[in-house]
Design a protein around this motif. Sequence first.
Motif, mmCIF file in Angstrom:
data_model
loop_
_atom_site.group_PDB
_atom_site.id
_atom_site.type_symbol
_atom_site.label_atom_id
_atom_site.label_comp_id
_atom_site.label_asym_id
_atom_site.label_seq_id
_atom_site.Cartn_x
_atom_site.Cartn_y
_atom_site.Cartn_z
ATOM 1 N N ASP A 84 26.969 69.937 60.820
ATOM 2 C CA ASP A 84 28.189 70.186 60.057
ATOM 3 C C ASP A 84 27.822 70.708 58.676
ATOM 4 N N LEU A 85 28.445 71.809 58.292
ATOM 5 C CA LEU A 85 28.256 72.401 56.968
ATOM 6 C C LEU A 85 29.541 72.210 56.181
ATOM 7 N N ILE A 86 29.438 71.535 55.057
ATOM 8 C CA ILE A 86 30.569 71.333 54.156
ATOM 9 C C ILE A 86 30.253 72.108 52.888
ATOM 10 N N LEU A 87 31.160 72.999 52.511
ATOM 11 C CA LEU A 87 31.005 73.788 51.289
ATOM 12 C C LEU A 87 32.227 73.583 50.412
ATOM 13 N N PRO A 88 32.096 73.820 49.111
ATOM 14 C CA PRO A 88 33.218 73.585 48.205
ATOM 15 C C PRO A 88 34.482 74.384 48.523
ATOM 16 N N VAL A 89 34.357 75.638 48.921
ATOM 17 C CA VAL A 89 35.540 76.479 49.129
ATOM 18 C C VAL A 89 35.813 76.732 50.603
ATOM 19 N N THR A 90 34.775 77.007 51.378
ATOM 20 C CA THR A 90 34.918 77.333 52.794
ATOM 21 C C THR A 90 35.239 76.078 53.596
ATOM 22 N N ALA A 91 36.084 76.224 54.608
ATOM 23 C CA ALA A 91 36.419 75.096 55.483
ATOM 24 C C ALA A 91 35.166 74.598 56.196
ATOM 25 N N PRO A 92 35.103 73.310 56.529
ATOM 26 C CA PRO A 92 33.936 72.776 57.249
ATOM 27 C C PRO A 92 33.690 73.542 58.543
ATOM 28 N N GLN A 93 32.423 73.709 58.868
ATOM 29 C CA GLN A 93 32.011 74.497 60.029
ATOM 30 C C GLN A 93 30.903 73.779 60.791
ATOM 31 N N ARG A 94 30.843 74.026 62.114
ATOM 32 C CA ARG A 94 29.699 73.620 62.934
ATOM 33 C C ARG A 94 28.781 74.830 62.960
ATOM 34 N N VAL A 95 27.537 74.664 62.506
ATOM 35 C CA VAL A 95 26.640 75.808 62.305
ATOM 36 C C VAL A 95 25.226 75.498 62.758
ATOM 37 N N ARG A 96 24.443 76.560 62.767
ATOM 38 C CA ARG A 96 22.984 76.474 62.899
ATOM 39 C C ARG A 96 22.412 77.114 61.642
ATOM 40 N N CYS A 97 21.333 76.554 61.136
ATOM 41 C CA CYS A 97 20.679 77.118 59.954
ATOM 42 C C CYS A 97 19.729 78.224 60.402
ATOM 43 N N CYS A 98 19.929 79.431 59.850
ATOM 44 C CA CYS A 98 19.092 80.584 60.206
ATOM 45 C C CYS A 98 17.996 80.823 59.182
ATOM 46 N N GLU A 99 18.260 80.466 57.948
ATOM 47 C CA GLU A 99 17.310 80.778 56.862
ATOM 48 C C GLU A 99 17.423 79.706 55.791
ATOM 49 N N CYS A 100 16.287 79.270 55.304
ATOM 50 C CA CYS A 100 16.237 78.315 54.194
ATOM 51 C C CYS A 100 14.992 78.630 53.382
ATOM 52 N N SER A 101 15.194 79.316 52.276
ATOM 53 C CA SER A 101 14.055 79.601 51.401
ATOM 54 C C SER A 101 14.293 78.889 50.070
ATOM 55 N N TRP A 102 13.218 78.586 49.386
ATOM 56 C CA TRP A 102 13.331 77.821 48.150
ATOM 57 C C TRP A 102 12.478 78.439 47.064
ATOM 58 N N ASN A 103 12.785 78.075 45.842
ATOM 59 C CA ASN A 103 11.924 78.424 44.717
ATOM 60 C C ASN A 103 12.199 77.456 43.583
ATOM 61 N N SER A 104 11.250 77.365 42.688
ATOM 62 C CA SER A 104 11.411 76.514 41.509
ATOM 63 C C SER A 104 10.927 77.292 40.295
ATOM 64 N N ASP A 105 11.395 76.863 39.166
ATOM 65 C CA ASP A 105 11.105 77.558 37.910
ATOM 66 C C ASP A 105 10.477 76.562 36.933
ATOM 67 N N LYS A 106 9.406 76.953 36.313
ATOM 68 C CA LYS A 106 8.691 76.081 35.376
ATOM 69 C C LYS A 106 9.613 75.579 34.263
ATOM 70 N N THR A 107 10.562 76.390 33.862
ATOM 71 C CA THR A 107 11.450 76.000 32.757
ATOM 72 C C THR A 107 12.606 75.116 33.216
ATOM 73 N N GLN A 108 12.758 74.920 34.524
ATOM 74 C CA GLN A 108 13.833 74.070 35.039
ATOM 75 C C GLN A 108 13.253 72.994 35.949
ATOM 76 N N GLN A 109 12.398 72.190 35.381
ATOM 77 C CA GLN A 109 11.766 71.128 36.162
ATOM 78 C C GLN A 109 12.829 70.136 36.606
ATOM 79 N N GLY A 110 12.638 69.613 37.805
ATOM 80 C CA GLY A 110 13.624 68.704 38.381
ATOM 81 C C GLY A 110 14.720 69.439 39.134
ATOM 82 N N LYS A 111 14.534 70.745 39.326
ATOM 83 C CA LYS A 111 15.526 71.542 40.061
ATOM 84 C C LYS A 111 14.795 72.437 41.061
ATOM 85 N N VAL A 112 15.248 72.422 42.292
ATOM 86 C CA VAL A 112 14.715 73.307 43.327
ATOM 87 C C VAL A 112 15.884 74.167 43.817
ATOM 88 N N ALA A 113 15.730 75.472 43.666
ATOM 89 C CA ALA A 113 16.768 76.415 44.101
ATOM 90 C C ALA A 113 16.574 76.740 45.577
#
Length: 172
Positions: A84-113
């Motif tokens: 189940d995917l719950i998003l702030p604006v879009t109605a809840p959906q039953r989904v499969r995850c196709c892509e999940c990439s991440w990055n972090s920034d030295k100036t924003q420690q404690g946050k993973v984008a």
Amino acid sequence: MRNWPQTVPGASFRGFPFEVEREGGGGAGRFVAVHTYAGAETHDTEDTGRKPHRFRVTAYIVGDDADDAADRFIAECSAGGIGDLILPVTAPQRVRCCECSWNSDKTQQGKVALDLEFVEAGGVGDGSGSGYPAIPIGDRLAADALDTLAGVVSDAINAFVPDPVAGFLPPF
């Protein structure tokens, strides 16, 4: 006037919460087969069905344990199956995850984008999203034919093998 912070749900995938910077979609429309004809100045089109909806999310996980939480979230996105995917604006959906990439920034420690892409689960009409059986229909038909052929061959061989009870060959 709408109070957005109180009316917009928090985001999550399979119950795992995350924050959303941006959400969007794609894939709306139809699959259309275009048929052209040699020497013709015209063509035909054929509607072959609705395209699956896709959801793109720019998200992040923040906190003292953001790195560990992001690792767990990435593992959840990498796991098979529907969620189940719950998003702030879009109605809840039953989904499969196709892509999940991440990055972090030295100036924003404690946050993973996170850059996420999901596709609606779909299904064969039962709503399970399980899709077609793993064995394609052609393979099932071929297996049935081989099973039948095995019985025919066995019957033919038995017609020419001596009867162990009577001890003689059947007439030709």
